[in-house]
Design a protein around this motif. Structure first.
Motif, PDB file in Angstrom:
ATOM      1  N   ASP A 160     -30.131  93.487  50.180  1.00 39.77           N
ATOM      2  CA  ASP A 160     -30.217  94.093  48.856  1.00 39.77           C
ATOM      3  C   ASP A 160     -30.530  93.038  47.801  1.00 39.77           C
ATOM      4  O   ASP A 160     -30.297  91.838  48.001  1.00 39.77           O
ATOM      5  N   GLU A 161     -31.066  93.467  46.678  1.00 39.39           N
ATOM      6  CA  GLU A 161     -31.562  92.549  45.650  1.00 39.39           C
ATOM      7  C   GLU A 161     -30.454  91.689  45.047  1.00 39.39           C
ATOM      8  O   GLU A 161     -30.681  90.529  44.716  1.00 39.39           O
ATOM      9  N   GLU A 162     -29.243  92.244  44.901  1.00 36.53           N
ATOM     10  CA  GLU A 162     -28.153  91.469  44.325  1.00 36.53           C
ATOM     11  C   GLU A 162     -27.745  90.320  45.241  1.00 36.53           C
ATOM     12  O   GLU A 162     -27.543  89.189  44.795  1.00 36.53           O
ATOM     13  N   THR A 163     -27.645  90.602  46.544  1.00 33.72           N
ATOM     14  CA  THR A 163     -27.319  89.543  47.502  1.00 33.72           C
ATOM     15  C   THR A 163     -28.428  88.500  47.529  1.00 33.72           C
ATOM     16  O   THR A 163     -28.164  87.291  47.548  1.00 33.72           O
ATOM     17  N   LYS A 164     -29.668  88.964  47.514  1.00 32.47           N
ATOM     18  CA  LYS A 164     -30.806  88.042  47.517  1.00 32.47           C
ATOM     19  C   LYS A 164     -30.779  87.141  46.284  1.00 32.47           C
ATOM     20  O   LYS A 164     -30.968  85.924  46.376  1.00 32.47           O
ATOM     21  N   ARG A 165     -30.511  87.732  45.110  1.00 27.89           N
ATOM     22  CA  ARG A 165     -30.460  86.956  43.873  1.00 27.89           C
ATOM     23  C   ARG A 165     -29.375  85.882  43.939  1.00 27.89           C
ATOM     24  O   ARG A 165     -29.592  84.732  43.566  1.00 27.89           O
ATOM     25  N   ARG A 166     -28.186  86.273  44.438  1.00 32.42           N
ATOM     26  CA  ARG A 166     -27.076  85.329  44.498  1.00 32.42           C
ATOM     27  C   ARG A 166     -27.376  84.189  45.465  1.00 32.42           C
ATOM     28  O   ARG A 166     -27.095  83.015  45.180  1.00 32.42           O
ATOM     29  N   LEU A 167     -27.954  84.506  46.625  1.00 28.81           N
ATOM     30  CA  LEU A 167     -28.260  83.463  47.600  1.00 28.81           C
ATOM     31  C   LEU A 167     -29.344  82.514  47.095  1.00 28.81           C
ATOM     32  O   LEU A 167     -29.323  81.317  47.389  1.00 28.81           O
ATOM     33  N   ILE A 168     -30.295  83.042  46.323  1.00 25.54           N
ATOM     34  CA  ILE A 168     -31.320  82.182  45.722  1.00 25.54           C
ATOM     35  C   ILE A 168     -30.689  81.253  44.697  1.00 25.54           C
ATOM     36  O   ILE A 168     -30.981  80.048  44.652  1.00 25.54           O
ATOM     37  N   GLU A 169     -29.797  81.790  43.869  1.00 27.59           N
ATOM     38  CA  GLU A 169     -29.120  80.969  42.857  1.00 27.59           C
ATOM     39  C   GLU A 169     -28.287  79.864  43.499  1.00 27.59           C
ATOM     40  O   GLU A 169     -28.172  78.759  42.956  1.00 27.59           O
ATOM     41  N   ASP A 170     -27.707  80.158  44.656  1.00 26.87           N
ATOM     42  CA  ASP A 170     -26.916  79.156  45.374  1.00 26.87           C
ATOM     43  C   ASP A 170     -27.779  78.201  46.191  1.00 26.87           C
ATOM     44  O   ASP A 170     -27.255  77.297  46.840  1.00 26.87           O
ATOM     45  N   HIS A 171     -29.107  78.414  46.180  1.00 28.27           N
ATOM     46  CA  HIS A 171     -30.054  77.608  46.961  1.00 28.27           C
ATOM     47  C   HIS A 171     -29.777  77.740  48.458  1.00 28.27           C
ATOM     48  O   HIS A 171     -29.975  76.798  49.229  1.00 28.27           O
ATOM     49  N   PHE A 172     -29.320  78.927  48.902  1.00 30.37           N
ATOM     50  CA  PHE A 172     -29.015  79.173  50.299  1.00 30.37           C
ATOM     51  C   PHE A 172     -30.130  79.918  51.015  1.00 30.37           C
ATOM     52  O   PHE A 172     -30.273  79.789  52.227  1.00 30.37           O
ATOM     53  N   LEU A 173     -30.881  80.713  50.307  1.00 31.24           N
ATOM     54  CA  LEU A 173     -31.825  81.629  50.948  1.00 31.24           C
ATOM     55  C   LEU A 173     -33.045  80.875  51.461  1.00 31.24           C
ATOM     56  O   LEU A 173     -33.801  80.299  50.686  1.00 31.24           O
ATOM     57  N   PHE A 174     -33.226  80.852  52.774  1.00 33.01           N
ATOM     58  CA  PHE A 174     -34.439  80.227  53.298  1.00 33.01           C
ATOM     59  C   PHE A 174     -35.553  81.262  53.335  1.00 33.01           C
ATOM     60  O   PHE A 174     -35.334  82.453  53.502  1.00 33.01           O
ATOM     61  N   LYS A 175     -36.764  80.772  53.120  1.00 32.24           N
ATOM     62  CA  LYS A 175     -37.927  81.645  53.006  1.00 32.24           C
ATOM     63  C   LYS A 175     -38.766  81.573  54.273  1.00 32.24           C
ATOM     64  O   LYS A 175     -38.528  80.751  55.154  1.00 32.24           O
ATOM     65  N   GLU A 176     -39.749  82.443  54.332  1.00 34.85           N
ATOM     66  CA  GLU A 176     -40.682  82.410  55.448  1.00 34.85           C
ATOM     67  C   GLU A 176     -41.284  81.016  55.542  1.00 34.85           C
ATOM     68  O   GLU A 176     -41.599  80.387  54.540  1.00 34.85           O
ATOM     69  N   GLY A 177     -41.425  80.516  56.780  1.00 33.71           N
ATOM     70  CA  GLY A 177     -41.835  79.146  56.981  1.00 33.71           C
ATOM     71  C   GLY A 177     -43.197  78.805  56.402  1.00 33.71           C
ATOM     72  O   GLY A 177     -44.020  79.676  56.106  1.00 33.71           O
ATOM     73  N   ASP A 178     -43.439  77.517  56.247  1.00 31.99           N
ATOM     74  CA  ASP A 178     -44.699  77.034  55.674  1.00 31.99           C
ATOM     75  C   ASP A 178     -45.841  77.173  56.679  1.00 31.99           C
ATOM     76  O   ASP A 178     -45.673  77.708  57.778  1.00 31.99           O
ATOM     77  N   ARG A 179     -47.024  76.685  56.311  1.00 34.16           N
ATOM     78  CA  ARG A 179     -48.213  76.872  57.154  1.00 34.16           C
ATOM     79  C   ARG A 179     -48.084  76.146  58.494  1.00 34.16           C
ATOM     80  O   ARG A 179     -48.672  76.566  59.498  1.00 34.16           O
ATOM     81  N   PHE A 180     -47.300  75.078  58.544  1.00 34.18           N
ATOM     82  CA  PHE A 180     -47.104  74.350  59.795  1.00 34.18           C
ATOM     83  C   PHE A 180     -46.291  75.208  60.774  1.00 34.18           C
ATOM     84  O   PHE A 180     -46.621  75.308  61.949  1.00 34.18           O
ATOM     85  N   LEU A 181     -45.230  75.838  60.267  1.00 29.11           N
ATOM     86  CA  LEU A 181     -44.404  76.717  61.097  1.00 29.11           C
ATOM     87  C   LEU A 181     -45.143  78.011  61.429  1.00 29.11           C
ATOM     88  O   LEU A 181     -45.004  78.549  62.529  1.00 29.11           O
TER      89      LEU A 181
END
Length: 344
Positions: A160-181
Protein backbone atom coordinates in the motif's frame (compact mmCIF):
# COMPACT_ATOMS: atom_id res chain seq x y z
CA UNK A 1 25.67 -17.15 -29.37
CA UNK A 2 29.11 -16.78 -30.99
CA UNK A 3 32.06 -15.32 -29.12
CA UNK A 4 31.02 -11.75 -28.19
CA UNK A 5 32.84 -8.82 -29.73
CA UNK A 6 33.75 -6.34 -26.98
CA UNK A 7 34.50 -2.68 -27.74
CA UNK A 8 38.15 -1.67 -27.70
CA UNK A 9 37.67 0.44 -24.55
CA UNK A 10 36.12 -2.40 -22.53
CA UNK A 11 37.92 -2.72 -19.18
CA UNK A 12 35.83 -5.33 -17.40
CA UNK A 13 37.43 -8.45 -15.94
CA UNK A 14 35.20 -10.44 -18.27
CA UNK A 15 36.82 -8.73 -21.27
CA UNK A 16 40.24 -9.36 -19.81
CA UNK A 17 39.88 -13.09 -19.20
CA UNK A 18 37.35 -14.42 -21.74
CA UNK A 19 39.32 -15.42 -24.82
CA UNK A 20 37.79 -17.01 -27.94
CA UNK A 21 39.55 -20.26 -27.04
CA UNK A 22 38.17 -20.26 -23.49
CA UNK A 23 34.70 -19.42 -24.80
CA UNK A 24 34.81 -22.46 -27.11
CA UNK A 25 35.95 -24.66 -24.21
CA UNK A 26 33.11 -23.58 -21.89
CA UNK A 27 30.20 -22.76 -24.22
CA UNK A 28 28.60 -26.24 -24.14
CA UNK A 29 28.71 -26.63 -20.36
CA UNK A 30 25.40 -26.49 -18.52
CA UNK A 31 24.65 -26.72 -14.81
CA UNK A 32 21.91 -28.89 -13.29
CA UNK A 33 19.66 -25.80 -13.37
CA UNK A 34 20.41 -25.20 -17.04
CA UNK A 35 22.77 -22.27 -16.46
CA UNK A 36 25.21 -21.70 -19.33
CA UNK A 37 28.26 -19.61 -20.17
CA UNK A 38 26.09 -17.24 -22.20
CA UNK A 39 23.88 -16.73 -19.13
CA UNK A 40 26.96 -16.10 -17.01
CA UNK A 41 28.35 -13.36 -19.24
CA UNK A 42 25.07 -11.85 -20.46
CA UNK A 43 25.23 -8.74 -18.25
CA UNK A 44 28.86 -7.99 -19.13
CA UNK A 45 28.18 -8.38 -22.84
CA UNK A 46 25.15 -6.09 -22.70
CA UNK A 47 27.05 -3.61 -20.49
CA UNK A 48 30.68 -3.42 -21.64
CA UNK A 49 31.27 -0.63 -19.09
CA UNK A 50 30.86 -3.22 -16.29
CA UNK A 51 33.78 -3.53 -13.91
CA UNK A 52 33.32 -7.29 -13.50
CA UNK A 53 30.76 -8.49 -16.09
CA UNK A 54 29.57 -11.85 -14.74
CA UNK A 55 26.65 -13.00 -12.56
CA UNK A 56 26.51 -16.62 -11.44
CA UNK A 57 23.32 -18.70 -11.50
CA UNK A 58 24.03 -21.49 -9.00
CA UNK A 59 26.64 -23.07 -6.73
CA UNK A 60 27.72 -25.61 -9.34
CA UNK A 61 28.59 -22.90 -11.86
CA UNK A 62 31.48 -21.67 -9.72
CA UNK A 63 33.18 -25.01 -10.43
CA UNK A 64 31.77 -25.55 -13.92
CA UNK A 65 33.06 -22.20 -15.19
CA UNK A 66 36.09 -21.96 -12.90
CA UNK A 67 38.54 -21.43 -15.80
CA UNK A 68 36.87 -18.02 -16.33
CA UNK A 69 35.67 -17.24 -12.81
CA UNK A 70 38.79 -18.11 -10.84
CA UNK A 71 41.03 -15.51 -12.54
CA UNK A 72 38.29 -12.89 -12.03
CA UNK A 73 37.98 -13.84 -8.36
CA UNK A 74 41.76 -13.88 -7.93
CA UNK A 75 42.21 -10.40 -9.37
CA UNK A 76 39.28 -8.78 -7.57
CA UNK A 77 39.93 -10.22 -4.11
CA UNK A 78 43.71 -10.42 -4.40
CA UNK A 79 43.80 -14.01 -3.15
CA UNK A 80 43.98 -17.44 -4.72
CA UNK A 81 40.50 -19.00 -4.52
CA UNK A 82 42.17 -22.35 -3.87
CA UNK A 83 43.57 -21.01 -0.58
CA UNK A 84 40.23 -21.58 1.16
CA UNK A 85 38.06 -19.34 3.28
CA UNK A 86 37.47 -19.01 7.02
CA UNK A 87 34.48 -17.33 8.68
CA UNK A 88 34.47 -15.57 12.07
CA UNK A 89 31.48 -13.57 13.27
CA UNK A 90 32.28 -13.76 16.99
CA UNK A 91 31.87 -10.22 18.44
CA UNK A 92 34.28 -11.05 21.27
CA UNK A 93 37.04 -11.24 18.64
CA UNK A 94 36.35 -7.71 17.37
CA UNK A 95 38.45 -5.20 19.30
CA UNK A 96 37.54 -1.83 17.79
CA UNK A 97 36.61 1.52 19.29
CA UNK A 98 34.29 4.13 17.83
CA UNK A 99 36.51 6.02 15.32
CA UNK A 100 34.41 9.16 15.88
CA UNK A 101 33.32 9.29 19.55
CA UNK A 102 32.45 12.99 19.28
CA UNK A 103 30.08 12.32 16.38
CA UNK A 104 31.59 14.97 14.11
CA UNK A 105 32.19 12.91 10.98
CA UNK A 106 30.35 9.54 10.91
CA UNK A 107 26.65 9.87 10.22
CA UNK A 108 25.81 6.16 10.36
CA UNK A 109 27.29 2.67 10.34
CA UNK A 110 25.87 -0.21 8.31
CA UNK A 111 27.03 -3.81 8.10
CA UNK A 112 25.37 -6.30 5.79
CA UNK A 113 25.94 -9.82 4.57
CA UNK A 114 24.50 -11.60 1.56
CA UNK A 115 23.18 -15.14 1.87
CA UNK A 116 21.54 -17.68 -0.47
CA UNK A 117 19.88 -20.97 0.33
CA UNK A 118 21.75 -24.20 -0.32
CA UNK A 119 20.23 -26.35 -3.11
CA UNK A 120 18.39 -23.41 -4.68
CA UNK A 121 19.54 -21.59 -7.83
CA UNK A 122 20.79 -18.03 -7.39
CA UNK A 123 18.90 -14.98 -8.63
CA UNK A 124 20.04 -15.06 -12.28
CA UNK A 125 18.73 -18.63 -12.70
CA UNK A 126 15.91 -18.95 -10.17
CA UNK A 127 12.41 -19.71 -11.45
CA UNK A 128 9.27 -17.96 -10.26
CA UNK A 129 8.06 -20.91 -8.16
CA UNK A 130 11.46 -21.31 -6.48
CA UNK A 131 11.64 -17.60 -5.67
CA UNK A 132 8.23 -17.78 -3.99
CA UNK A 133 9.38 -20.80 -1.96
CA UNK A 134 12.44 -18.85 -0.84
CA UNK A 135 10.21 -15.98 0.24
CA UNK A 136 7.97 -18.32 2.26
CA UNK A 137 10.99 -19.88 3.98
CA UNK A 138 12.38 -16.42 4.73
CA UNK A 139 9.12 -15.15 6.19
CA UNK A 140 8.79 -18.22 8.41
CA UNK A 141 12.34 -17.80 9.73
CA UNK A 142 12.00 -14.05 10.26
CA UNK A 143 8.79 -14.51 12.27
CA UNK A 144 10.77 -16.50 14.84
CA UNK A 145 13.27 -13.74 15.61
CA UNK A 146 12.97 -12.45 19.16
CA UNK A 147 13.85 -9.45 21.30
CA UNK A 148 15.30 -6.44 19.52
CA UNK A 149 15.42 -8.44 16.26
CA UNK A 150 11.67 -9.06 16.13
CA UNK A 151 9.79 -7.10 13.49
CA UNK A 152 7.48 -7.15 10.48
CA UNK A 153 7.79 -8.39 6.91
CA UNK A 154 6.44 -6.19 4.10
CA UNK A 155 6.04 -7.88 0.69
CA UNK A 156 6.69 -5.59 -2.28
CA UNK A 157 3.80 -7.08 -4.24
CA UNK A 158 0.61 -5.19 -3.47
CA UNK A 159 2.32 -2.84 -1.04
CA UNK A 160 0.00 0.00 0.00
CA UNK A 161 1.07 3.59 -0.64
CA UNK A 162 1.43 4.52 3.04
CA UNK A 163 3.80 1.62 3.73
CA UNK A 164 5.71 2.41 0.55
CA UNK A 165 6.03 6.09 1.54
CA UNK A 166 7.30 5.21 5.02
CA UNK A 167 9.86 2.70 3.74
CA UNK A 168 11.14 5.23 1.20
CA UNK A 169 11.50 7.87 3.92
CA UNK A 170 13.46 5.37 6.02
CA UNK A 171 15.67 4.59 2.98
CA UNK A 172 14.64 0.91 3.30
CA UNK A 173 12.74 0.32 0.08
CA UNK A 174 14.88 -1.31 -2.57
CA UNK A 175 13.90 -0.70 -6.17
CA UNK A 176 13.97 -2.77 -9.31
CA UNK A 177 17.59 -3.52 -10.14
CA UNK A 178 19.76 -1.44 -12.44
CA UNK A 179 20.65 -2.29 -16.05
CA UNK A 180 23.47 -4.61 -14.93
CA UNK A 181 21.06 -6.71 -12.83
CA UNK A 182 18.36 -6.45 -15.49
CA UNK A 183 20.66 -7.96 -18.11
CA UNK A 184 21.63 -10.74 -15.68
CA UNK A 185 17.98 -11.73 -15.29
CA UNK A 186 17.69 -10.61 -11.68
CA UNK A 187 14.60 -8.45 -12.29
CA UNK A 188 12.31 -11.19 -13.62
CA UNK A 189 8.68 -11.14 -12.34
CA UNK A 190 9.37 -7.94 -10.43
CA UNK A 191 8.26 -7.32 -7.66
CA UNK A 192 6.77 -10.76 -6.99
CA UNK A 193 8.49 -12.78 -4.29
CA UNK A 194 10.43 -9.80 -2.92
CA UNK A 195 10.04 -8.02 0.38
CA UNK A 196 11.54 -6.13 3.31
CA UNK A 197 11.69 -6.98 7.00
CA UNK A 198 12.71 -4.59 9.77
CA UNK A 199 12.59 -4.43 13.54
CA UNK A 200 10.78 -1.76 15.54
CA UNK A 201 13.95 0.23 16.26
CA UNK A 202 14.83 0.26 12.55
CA UNK A 203 18.32 -1.00 13.34
CA UNK A 204 17.90 -4.42 11.73
CA UNK A 205 16.70 -5.06 8.19
CA UNK A 206 16.46 -7.98 5.76
CA UNK A 207 15.93 -7.67 2.01
CA UNK A 208 14.41 -10.83 0.54
CA UNK A 209 15.13 -11.79 -3.09
CA UNK A 210 16.95 -8.68 -4.19
CA UNK A 211 20.37 -9.38 -5.81
CA UNK A 212 20.84 -12.23 -3.33
CA UNK A 213 18.05 -14.12 -1.61
CA UNK A 214 18.95 -12.56 1.73
CA UNK A 215 20.63 -9.24 2.44
CA UNK A 216 20.89 -9.17 6.25
CA UNK A 217 21.62 -5.67 7.52
CA UNK A 218 22.47 -4.13 10.90
CA UNK A 219 22.73 -0.35 11.16
CA UNK A 220 22.47 2.66 13.42
CA UNK A 221 23.46 6.29 13.61
CA UNK A 222 27.00 7.16 14.66
CA UNK A 223 30.19 5.13 14.68
CA UNK A 224 29.68 2.38 17.26
CA UNK A 225 30.86 -0.30 14.86
CA UNK A 226 31.10 -3.04 17.47
CA UNK A 227 27.44 -2.66 18.52
CA UNK A 228 26.34 -2.92 14.89
CA UNK A 229 28.47 -6.03 14.38
CA UNK A 230 27.14 -7.68 17.55
CA UNK A 231 23.54 -7.24 16.38
CA UNK A 232 24.37 -8.62 12.93
CA UNK A 233 26.12 -11.62 14.45
CA UNK A 234 23.08 -12.49 16.58
CA UNK A 235 20.72 -12.13 13.63
CA UNK A 236 22.79 -14.26 11.27
CA UNK A 237 23.24 -16.89 13.97
CA UNK A 238 19.50 -17.08 14.57
CA UNK A 239 18.69 -17.40 10.86
CA UNK A 240 21.41 -20.02 10.34
CA UNK A 241 19.80 -22.20 12.98
CA UNK A 242 16.67 -22.29 10.83
CA UNK A 243 18.03 -22.14 7.28
CA UNK A 244 20.93 -23.77 5.41
CA UNK A 245 22.93 -21.18 3.51
CA UNK A 246 25.13 -22.01 0.53
CA UNK A 247 28.76 -22.15 1.66
CA UNK A 248 31.98 -23.44 0.15
CA UNK A 249 35.22 -24.09 1.98
CA UNK A 250 36.95 -22.70 -1.11
CA UNK A 251 34.85 -19.61 -1.78
CA UNK A 252 32.99 -18.90 1.45
CA UNK A 253 29.35 -17.82 1.25
CA UNK A 254 28.03 -18.25 -2.29
CA UNK A 255 26.59 -15.14 -3.98
CA UNK A 256 25.44 -14.24 -7.47
CA UNK A 257 28.21 -11.65 -7.94
CA UNK A 258 31.76 -12.96 -7.40
CA UNK A 259 32.75 -9.71 -5.68
CA UNK A 260 30.59 -10.71 -2.69
CA UNK A 261 32.07 -14.18 -2.13
CA UNK A 262 33.83 -15.08 1.09
CA UNK A 263 32.33 -13.14 3.96
CA UNK A 264 29.70 -11.69 1.58
CA UNK A 265 30.03 -8.71 3.90
CA UNK A 266 29.89 -5.02 3.18
CA UNK A 267 30.99 -3.02 6.22
CA UNK A 268 30.39 0.67 5.65
CA UNK A 269 29.95 4.12 7.12
CA UNK A 270 28.39 7.28 5.79
CA UNK A 271 31.01 9.87 6.63
CA UNK A 272 31.42 13.60 6.06
CA UNK A 273 34.86 14.41 4.57
CA UNK A 274 34.46 17.67 2.58
CA UNK A 275 38.13 18.74 2.75
CA UNK A 276 39.70 15.39 1.97
CA UNK A 277 37.05 14.81 -0.70
CA UNK A 278 38.53 17.70 -2.70
CA UNK A 279 41.90 15.93 -2.85
CA UNK A 280 41.03 12.71 -4.65
CA UNK A 281 44.61 11.49 -4.85
CA UNK A 282 45.15 11.71 -1.09
CA UNK A 283 41.69 10.26 -0.46
CA UNK A 284 42.37 7.23 -2.65
CA UNK A 285 45.86 6.75 -1.19
CA UNK A 286 44.37 6.20 2.25
CA UNK A 287 41.47 4.05 1.09
CA UNK A 288 43.84 2.00 -1.05
CA UNK A 289 46.10 1.33 1.93
CA UNK A 290 43.18 -0.11 3.89
CA UNK A 291 41.49 -1.85 0.91
CA UNK A 292 38.42 0.40 1.06
CA UNK A 293 35.96 1.52 -1.62
CA UNK A 294 34.66 5.08 -2.06
CA UNK A 295 31.05 5.48 -3.15
CA UNK A 296 28.59 8.36 -3.28
CA UNK A 297 25.94 8.80 -0.62
CA UNK A 298 23.40 6.76 -2.59
CA UNK A 299 25.76 3.80 -3.07
CA UNK A 300 27.30 2.29 -6.18
CA UNK A 301 27.40 4.47 -9.31
CA UNK A 302 26.36 7.61 -7.33
CA UNK A 303 28.16 10.84 -6.45
CA UNK A 304 28.91 12.49 -3.12
CA UNK A 305 26.56 15.16 -1.80
CA UNK A 306 27.69 17.74 0.73
CA UNK A 307 31.06 16.05 1.15
CA UNK A 308 29.40 12.85 2.42
CA UNK A 309 30.76 9.50 1.22
CA UNK A 310 29.94 5.84 1.63
CA UNK A 311 33.16 4.09 2.65
CA UNK A 312 33.28 0.28 2.75
CA UNK A 313 35.60 -2.72 2.71
CA UNK A 314 36.67 -4.07 -0.66
CA UNK A 315 38.17 -7.41 0.42
CA UNK A 316 35.69 -10.16 1.25
CA UNK A 317 37.40 -13.42 0.31
CA UNK A 318 40.44 -14.59 2.27
CA UNK A 319 39.59 -12.46 5.31
CA UNK A 320 37.17 -13.18 8.13
CA UNK A 321 34.20 -10.96 8.95
CA UNK A 322 36.03 -9.72 12.05
CA UNK A 323 39.12 -8.86 9.99
CA UNK A 324 37.06 -7.06 7.32
CA UNK A 325 35.27 -4.90 9.89
CA UNK A 326 38.48 -4.13 11.77
CA UNK A 327 40.24 -3.06 8.56
CA UNK A 328 37.31 -0.80 7.67
CA UNK A 329 37.37 0.77 11.16
CA UNK A 330 41.12 1.42 10.97
CA UNK A 331 40.77 2.97 7.53
CA UNK A 332 37.93 5.23 8.65
CA UNK A 333 40.02 6.35 11.62
CA UNK A 334 42.87 7.28 9.23
CA UNK A 335 40.45 9.24 7.01
CA UNK A 336 39.14 11.19 9.99
CA UNK A 337 42.67 11.98 11.16
CA UNK A 338 43.53 13.34 7.70
CA UNK A 339 40.34 15.40 7.59
CA UNK A 340 41.25 16.90 10.98
CA UNK A 341 44.78 17.60 9.78
CA UNK A 342 43.28 19.70 7.01
CA UNK A 343 41.50 21.90 9.52
CA UNK A 344 38.15 20.16 10.07
Amino acid sequence: MPYPEFPSDCRSLLCKYLTPELYDTLKERRSRYGFTLDDLIRSGVANPDSSIGVYVGDEESYDLFAPLLDPIIREYHGVDPEAGHRSDMDPSHLDVADPDPEGRFILSTRLRVGRNLHCFPLGPAIARRERLIVECMAVDALKKLEGDLAGTYYPLSGMDEETKRRLIEDHFLFKEGDRFLEAAGLNREWPEGRGIFHNEEKTFLVWVNEEDQFRIISMQKGGDIRAVFERLSRAVGSLQRQLTFAYSGRLGYITSCPTNLGTAMRASVHIRLPKLGRDREAFETITGRFHLQIRGIHGEHSESEGGIYDISNRRRLGVTEVEAVKEMAEGVKALIEEEKRRGA
